[in-house]
Scaffold this active site. Sequence first.
Site, mmCIF file in Angstrom:
data_model
loop_
_atom_site.group_PDB
_atom_site.id
_atom_site.type_symbol
_atom_site.label_atom_id
_atom_site.label_comp_id
_atom_site.label_asym_id
_atom_site.label_seq_id
_atom_site.Cartn_x
_atom_site.Cartn_y
_atom_site.Cartn_z
ATOM 1 N N GLY A 70 3.735 -4.950 0.353
ATOM 2 C CA GLY A 70 4.616 -5.592 0.935
ATOM 3 C C GLY A 70 5.252 -6.650 0.014
ATOM 4 N N GLU A 86 9.955 -2.786 -1.468
ATOM 5 C CA GLU A 86 8.732 -3.299 -1.721
ATOM 6 C C GLU A 86 7.721 -2.211 -2.074
ATOM 7 O OE1 GLU A 86 7.644 -6.168 -2.744
ATOM 8 O OE2 GLU A 86 8.969 -7.636 -2.143
ATOM 9 N N GLU A 90 5.934 -1.596 -5.794
ATOM 10 C CA GLU A 90 4.505 -1.684 -5.714
ATOM 11 C C GLU A 90 3.797 -0.132 -5.860
ATOM 12 O OE1 GLU A 90 3.042 -4.128 -2.576
ATOM 13 O OE2 GLU A 90 4.252 -5.839 -3.781
ATOM 14 N N GLU A 137 -3.957 -1.717 -8.954
ATOM 15 C CA GLU A 137 -4.530 -0.557 -8.376
ATOM 16 C C GLU A 137 -4.273 -0.309 -7.018
ATOM 17 O OE1 GLU A 137 -8.934 -1.034 -8.609
ATOM 18 O OE2 GLU A 137 -9.348 1.167 -8.020
#
Length: 163
Positions: A70, A86, A90, A137
């Site tokens: 987020g 987001e 990501e 990760e």
Amino acid sequence: MNYYKYCSQCGETNTHGYIDGNHRYHCTHCKAIHYQNPKPTATLICPKGDHLLLGRRAFSPGKGEWGLPGGFMELNETLYDAALRELKEETNLEGKVTRILGTCSHYGSIFGDILLIGLQVDIDNWDAMIAGDDVSELKLFSINNLPDLAFDCHTKILSYYLK
Ligand SMILES: [Zn+2]
């Protein structure tokens, strides 16, 4: 936090002090109040069966710890736009927001005051997952074996989902 030194209305020097019922940043000369507000963030719960997606944070705050995907809303986007942008940045994933889980206020972070808004997102296709942006990760954790999260507000939003 950065503050504008001079009043944008009259050019006199601004000050912190009591005005109009609260302690606010304002101009004592023309009485203009320069409002400051929490920044809203979309904070994402992405379930896959009885697993949840977490990201290891690449930068401070919380560098190296696990957190929910987020980030901050930008101007000219809705909360749902922010959530899906987001998510893409990501995780490279796409999906649909299915519900708002609840909120958590965090005061005095390095970004100032933040309003975290927890959203559940159902992912379209998990095969597309690639860690990106400020995540080093990505991992799916069993909800029975979740690690400690980087922020109390992430733990709180997680609790809304689990109850
Ligand atoms: Zn002024």
